[in-house]
Design a protein around this motif. Structure first.
Motif, PDB file in Angstrom:
ATOM      1  N   GLY A 319     -86.512 -87.159 -48.505  1.00 39.81           N
ATOM      2  CA  GLY A 319     -87.637 -88.095 -48.477  1.00 39.81           C
ATOM      3  C   GLY A 319     -87.859 -88.832 -49.770  1.00 39.81           C
ATOM      4  O   GLY A 319     -88.253 -89.999 -49.783  1.00 39.81           O
ATOM      5  N   GLY A 320     -87.615 -88.167 -50.891  1.00 35.88           N
ATOM      6  CA  GLY A 320     -87.879 -88.801 -52.175  1.00 35.88           C
ATOM      7  C   GLY A 320     -86.942 -89.932 -52.515  1.00 35.88           C
ATOM      8  O   GLY A 320     -87.254 -90.780 -53.347  1.00 35.88           O
ATOM      9  N   GLU A 346     -92.676 -93.686 -35.521  1.00 37.89           N
ATOM     10  CA  GLU A 346     -92.021 -94.077 -36.760  1.00 37.89           C
ATOM     11  C   GLU A 346     -91.113 -92.944 -37.225  1.00 37.89           C
ATOM     12  O   GLU A 346     -91.522 -91.791 -37.292  1.00 37.89           O
ATOM     13  CB  GLU A 346     -93.073 -94.380 -37.823  1.00 37.89           C
ATOM     14  N   VAL A 347     -89.853 -93.276 -37.532  1.00 40.82           N
ATOM     15  CA  VAL A 347     -88.880 -92.289 -37.991  1.00 40.82           C
ATOM     16  C   VAL A 347     -88.674 -92.481 -39.488  1.00 40.82           C
ATOM     17  O   VAL A 347     -88.280 -93.556 -39.931  1.00 40.82           O
ATOM     18  CB  VAL A 347     -87.535 -92.445 -37.254  1.00 40.82           C
ATOM     19  N   ALA A 348     -88.950 -91.440 -40.266  1.00 39.21           N
ATOM     20  CA  ALA A 348     -88.842 -91.517 -41.719  1.00 39.21           C
ATOM     21  C   ALA A 348     -88.153 -90.266 -42.246  1.00 39.21           C
ATOM     22  O   ALA A 348     -88.184 -89.200 -41.620  1.00 39.21           O
ATOM     23  CB  ALA A 348     -90.223 -91.664 -42.357  1.00 39.21           C
ATOM     24  N   TYR A 349     -87.520 -90.391 -43.400  1.00 37.84           N
ATOM     25  CA  TYR A 349     -86.865 -89.245 -44.029  1.00 37.84           C
ATOM     26  C   TYR A 349     -87.893 -88.340 -44.697  1.00 37.84           C
ATOM     27  O   TYR A 349     -88.941 -88.803 -45.168  1.00 37.84           O
ATOM     28  CB  TYR A 349     -85.839 -89.716 -45.054  1.00 37.84           C
ATOM     29  N   THR A 350     -87.571 -87.059 -44.771  1.00 32.50           N
ATOM     30  CA  THR A 350     -88.469 -86.094 -45.384  1.00 32.50           C
ATOM     31  C   THR A 350     -87.674 -85.001 -46.069  1.00 32.50           C
ATOM     32  O   THR A 350     -86.521 -84.715 -45.693  1.00 32.50           O
ATOM     33  CB  THR A 350     -89.414 -85.474 -44.335  1.00 32.50           C
ATOM     34  N   ASP A 351     -88.252 -84.354 -47.077  1.00 34.39           N
ATOM     35  CA  ASP A 351     -87.594 -83.242 -47.752  1.00 34.39           C
ATOM     36  C   ASP A 351     -87.460 -82.059 -46.800  1.00 34.39           C
ATOM     37  O   ASP A 351     -88.291 -81.858 -45.909  1.00 34.39           O
ATOM     38  CB  ASP A 351     -88.396 -82.813 -48.982  1.00 34.39           C
ATOM     39  N   THR A 352     -86.420 -81.266 -46.994  1.00 36.75           N
ATOM     40  CA  THR A 352     -86.179 -80.122 -46.108  1.00 36.75           C
ATOM     41  C   THR A 352     -86.156 -78.822 -46.898  1.00 36.75           C
ATOM     42  O   THR A 352     -85.777 -78.792 -48.074  1.00 36.75           O
ATOM     43  CB  THR A 352     -84.844 -80.272 -45.353  1.00 36.75           C
ATOM     44  N   HIS A 353     -86.548 -77.761 -46.224  1.00 34.20           N
ATOM     45  CA  HIS A 353     -86.526 -76.406 -46.769  1.00 34.20           C
ATOM     46  C   HIS A 353     -85.869 -75.507 -45.730  1.00 34.20           C
ATOM     47  O   HIS A 353     -86.273 -75.504 -44.562  1.00 34.20           O
ATOM     48  CB  HIS A 353     -87.935 -75.908 -47.074  1.00 34.20           C
ATOM     49  N   THR A 354     -84.858 -74.747 -46.140  1.00 34.63           N
ATOM     50  CA  THR A 354     -84.126 -73.885 -45.214  1.00 34.63           C
ATOM     51  C   THR A 354     -83.926 -72.508 -45.828  1.00 34.63           C
ATOM     52  O   THR A 354     -83.559 -72.393 -47.001  1.00 34.63           O
ATOM     53  CB  THR A 354     -82.747 -74.488 -44.869  1.00 34.63           C
ATOM     54  N   VAL A 355     -84.154 -71.476 -45.011  1.00 35.72           N
ATOM     55  CA  VAL A 355     -83.912 -70.095 -45.416  1.00 35.72           C
ATOM     56  C   VAL A 355     -82.819 -69.528 -44.526  1.00 35.72           C
ATOM     57  O   VAL A 355     -82.840 -69.706 -43.300  1.00 35.72           O
ATOM     58  CB  VAL A 355     -85.192 -69.242 -45.311  1.00 35.72           C
ATOM     59  N   LYS A 356     -81.859 -68.826 -45.145  1.00 36.96           N
ATOM     60  CA  LYS A 356     -80.741 -68.240 -44.410  1.00 36.96           C
ATOM     61  C   LYS A 356     -80.650 -66.752 -44.730  1.00 36.96           C
ATOM     62  O   LYS A 356     -80.766 -66.350 -45.894  1.00 36.96           O
ATOM     63  CB  LYS A 356     -79.422 -68.925 -44.799  1.00 36.96           C
ATOM     64  N   LEU A 357     -80.422 -65.951 -43.684  1.00 37.05           N
ATOM     65  CA  LEU A 357     -80.263 -64.510 -43.833  1.00 37.05           C
ATOM     66  C   LEU A 357     -78.988 -64.087 -43.125  1.00 37.05           C
ATOM     67  O   LEU A 357     -78.687 -64.588 -42.031  1.00 37.05           O
ATOM     68  CB  LEU A 357     -81.454 -63.760 -43.237  1.00 37.05           C
ATOM     69  N   GLY A 358     -78.230 -63.150 -43.707  1.00 32.04           N
ATOM     70  CA  GLY A 358     -77.008 -62.711 -43.065  1.00 32.04           C
ATOM     71  C   GLY A 358     -76.615 -61.309 -43.472  1.00 32.04           C
ATOM     72  O   GLY A 358     -76.945 -60.846 -44.570  1.00 32.04           O
TER      73      GLY A 358
END
Length: 466
Positions: A319-320, A346-358
């Motif tokens: 997003g930034g 309205e479609v706009a970009y945004t910052d993402t946050h992802t958590v992964k566990l394995g």
């Protein structure tokens, strides 16, 4: 000797598949989602199949027998006089559902494509090189929509025409190539650097066809085509530190930073009438302001003789750096008074946050009697947000993964890997906003080939006797 022949045959087969795989990247639908109508499409999960089967973790993974495409610092652990090679393919089944005007519409589609071709080799003691070729993002959609006008009282011009049919279609991919080195600068501390190159083509088409409300009148279709041609470089830094290391356990902390970069795709647009001569109405070439995000990823990975487990957190600032906004097509909704209203988002970009566990469990990789105890069993979970918002609403996405690694022989790191991933997107807002609720299942198979001390197969050792 037999293992060497097997590795050679698989390597030749993979090399023969590379041209076909690259062609498939721009000539077939490798995703099937209306969300890929915008930007560069659906982002693919990075990494080889062993890490993807663990939810995608790997920023801190450090294993001499398993390739790690997520952190170049891991290249430094590549053993001397050895080579690691990885090749993977995957098939996907997409299932999309949308509720509009009180009815639920469903579509399904199957895709198949290669996922990665990669190798690692040592350059010197504690200095390794890594290369990979993987799809970064995919576009694939086919959408049909009928716009109906009630009559002259609603619109004096379109009311004389009647129904208008719109068809939207898109396909294409962006491919990522990585080349980097990893170096253990001091004991237990490694750093790495990678140069990444992105290229690809994305084609989008819309067709508007008026249909007469009465009589036999015919109207020519209006066709619009957009081609996005991408070619861009960026870089990545990585670091890994062994916080705990002894004969029984290894705890590693890792981090990577991607610099991002301007994709600046060349966009060729044209609009023409679908008559006998395909008369061009408008045609021009511009550049789209589209930027790959800066990314920060941190992770922890713990290993023993039987267990391996990790957790990663990934942040991307889509997003930034991307201020351009698009709009969806209109969606019919039922108003409180029972009437039908048309709504767009309205479609706009945004910052993402992802958590992964394995987690990975290998009962006993050196068990000579029970073959199944030498298998590696993997399980993972990934939860995060999509990189675009719709009407200001974030789309959550999650995936559950499962996989197995089957060694090709006793005491071998070379293996045949299989994996399954079930994921969902848009489940948090789909019903409320009338958007598509997406589900998918991926089936993957990969080959991890290791030539080195673990099986007495040295590829780069000068023979003592001719």
């Amino acid at each position: 000797m037999q293992v060497k022949k097997t590795l050679f045959c698989l390597a030749v087969a993979a090399s023969a598949l590379i041209p076909a795989s690259l062609s498939a990247q721009t000539s077939s639908i490798n995703a099937f989602s209306p969300y890929t109508m915008y930007g560069i499409g659906e982002l693919n999960t990075q990494g080889t199949l062993p890490t993807r089967s663990m939810g995608g973790v790997g920023v801190a993974m450090r294993n001499s027998g398993v390739m790690n495409l997520l952190n170049p610092a891991s290249y430094s652990v590549t053993p001397q006089k050895s080579v690691l090679f990885d090749f993977g393919v995957e098939g996907q089944n997409y299932y999309n559902a949308q509720t509009a005007e009180g009815a639920t519409k469903r579509t399904a589609y199957n895709t198949f494509n290669f996922h990665d071709i990669a190798f690692q080799l040592p350059l010197a003691k504690k200095l390794g090189l890594g290369f990979s070729l993987t799809p970064y993002s995919s576009v694939g959609y086919r959408v049909k929509y009928n716009q109906t006008y009630g009559g002259p009282e609603d619109d004096p011009i379109w009311g004389n025409v009647g129904r208008i049919q719109y068809q939207y279609q898109g396909e294409g991919d962006v491919t990522e190539v990585k080349l980097g080195v990893g170096w253990e600068v001091v004991k237990n501390l490694s750093v790495g650097i990678v140069v990444q190159y992105y290229w690809g083509d994305i084609d989008r088409t819309f067709v508007m066809t008026p249909q007469a409300i009465t009589g036999d009148g015919n109207f020519s279709s209006t066709v619009g085509t957009d081609n996005y041609s991408i070619s861009s470089f960026k870089g990545q830094l990585g670091v890994q530190w062994n916080a705990i290391i002894d004969r029984k356990r290894l705890l590693t902390v890792g981090a990577t930073y991607d610099f991002g970069g301007d994709l600046n795709p060349t966009v060729t647009k044209s609009i023409y009438v679908g008559d006998l001569y395909n008369t061009t109405i408008k045609g021009d070439t511009t550049h789209l302001a589209l930027v790959l995000p800066r990314q920060l990823a941190v992770g922890v990975y713990y290993q023993t003789s039987k267990w391996a487990m990790g957790v990663d957190y990934v942040y991307q600032n889509w997003g930034g750096r991307n201020g351009n906004v698009e709009h969806t097509g209109v969606t019919p909704e039922t108003a409180p008074d029972g009437s039908t209203v048309m709504r767009s988002y309205e479609v706009a970009y945004t910052d993402t946050h992802t958590v992964k566990l394995g987690v990975e469990y290998t009962p006993n990789r050196y068990d000579i009697r029970n073959f199944f105890k030498r298998w590696a069993y993997r399980l993972g979970l990934r939860y995060g947000t999509y990189h675009q918002t719709f009407g200001g609403q974030r789309l959550d996405q999650m995936a559950v993964t499962f996989g197995m690694g089957v060694p090709v022989k006793y005491r071998a790191f070379s293996s045949i890997d299989v994996g399954v991933e079930y994921g969902m997107r848009g489940f948090n807002v789909a019903e409320r906003l009338g958007l598509v609720r997406q589900q998918y299942i991926k089936f993957s198979i990969g080959f991890t080939l290791f030539a080195g001390a673990e099986n007495n197969e040295y590829w780069f050792l000068r023979p003592k006797y001719d």
